[in-house]
Scaffold this motif. Structure first.
Motif, mmCIF file in Angstrom:
data_model
loop_
_atom_site.group_PDB
_atom_site.id
_atom_site.type_symbol
_atom_site.label_atom_id
_atom_site.label_comp_id
_atom_site.label_asym_id
_atom_site.label_seq_id
_atom_site.Cartn_x
_atom_site.Cartn_y
_atom_site.Cartn_z
ATOM 1 N N PRO A 125 0.833 -1.209 0.000
ATOM 2 C CA PRO A 125 0.000 0.000 0.000
ATOM 3 C C PRO A 125 0.869 1.261 0.000
ATOM 4 O O PRO A 125 1.889 1.313 0.678
ATOM 5 N N GLN A 126 0.435 2.247 -0.761
ATOM 6 C CA GLN A 126 1.161 3.506 -0.855
ATOM 7 C C GLN A 126 0.453 4.548 0.001
ATOM 8 O O GLN A 126 -0.768 4.626 -0.014
ATOM 9 N N PRO A 127 1.214 5.374 0.709
ATOM 10 C CA PRO A 127 0.569 6.412 1.528
ATOM 11 C C PRO A 127 -0.080 7.472 0.635
ATOM 12 O O PRO A 127 0.401 7.761 -0.458
ATOM 13 N N ALA A 128 -1.185 8.023 1.143
ATOM 14 C CA ALA A 128 -1.878 9.069 0.395
ATOM 15 C C ALA A 128 -0.995 10.307 0.347
ATOM 16 O O ALA A 128 -0.244 10.593 1.260
ATOM 17 N N LYS A 129 -1.102 11.054 -0.742
ATOM 18 C CA LYS A 129 -0.301 12.256 -0.925
ATOM 19 C C LYS A 129 -1.240 13.443 -1.072
ATOM 20 O O LYS A 129 -2.216 13.384 -1.819
ATOM 21 N N VAL A 130 -0.958 14.525 -0.357
ATOM 22 C CA VAL A 130 -1.796 15.723 -0.381
ATOM 23 C C VAL A 130 -1.537 16.495 -1.670
ATOM 24 O O VAL A 130 -0.389 16.757 -2.030
ATOM 25 N N ASP A 131 -2.614 16.870 -2.364
ATOM 26 C CA ASP A 131 -2.524 17.656 -3.587
ATOM 27 C C ASP A 131 -2.610 19.136 -3.214
ATOM 28 O O ASP A 131 -3.681 19.743 -3.211
#
Length: 159
Positions: A125-131
């Motif tokens: 799983p990849q961590p969410a990234k803030v746009d």
């Protein structure tokens, strides 16, 4: 005197100047302001020189990286050529007084043929990234986005 000392003295004299009006005080403030401006000009010139040096170094890094990639590609092509020719000749090993060349099996590796068919046990799983760009656009339009705040900072611009 150093810039921070000049700035501190100027601020202190400015506080006194509001209470006392004197030609000597005004002259001292003007002299301090001139000294601060001279220091600021010299520091700005130093910044410009350092930025130019950094730009030259960055360009040289890019040039050297391109050269390194070209050399690495040439090495890969030569290795492939050497392996192909030795295999055509039926030779697994060439031993000379100064160097030995051998064809050997590399360690096993995984080649992904169809990523969608891989069981989820093997997916990381990849961590969410803030746009941040989208958030900034919305905040500029006046919209509210929970968990963030619009921040305005200051910086030095040298032209």
């Amino acid at each position: 005197m150093k810039l921070y000392e000049l700035a501190q003295n100027y601020a202190e004299l400015l506080e006194i100047a509001e209470e006392i009006e004197s030609d000597a005080l005004v002259d001292t403030l003007e002299a301090l302001q001139d000294a601060i401006e001279d220091k600021a000009e010299n520091i700005a010139k130093l910044i410009k020189n350092l930025e130019a040096d950094a730009k030259i170094i960055k360009e040289e890094e890019q040039r050297l990286a391109e050269r390194r990639r070209a050399i690495e590609a040439k090495v890969d092509k030569l290795k492939t050529y050497l392996q192909e020719q030795l295999e055509i000749a039926g030779l697994q090993k060439v031993k000379r007084p100064t160097i030995t060349v051998a064809i050997q099996a590399n360690p096993p590796s995984v080649e992904v043929v169809d990523e969608t068919a891989i069981p989820s046990d093997f997916l990381i799983p990849q961590p969410a990234k803030v746009d941040k760009k989208s958030i900034l656009e919305r905040l500029k339009k006046g919209e509210s986005v929970p968990g963030v705040a619009l921040k305005q900072t200051k910086g030095v611009r040298i032209r």
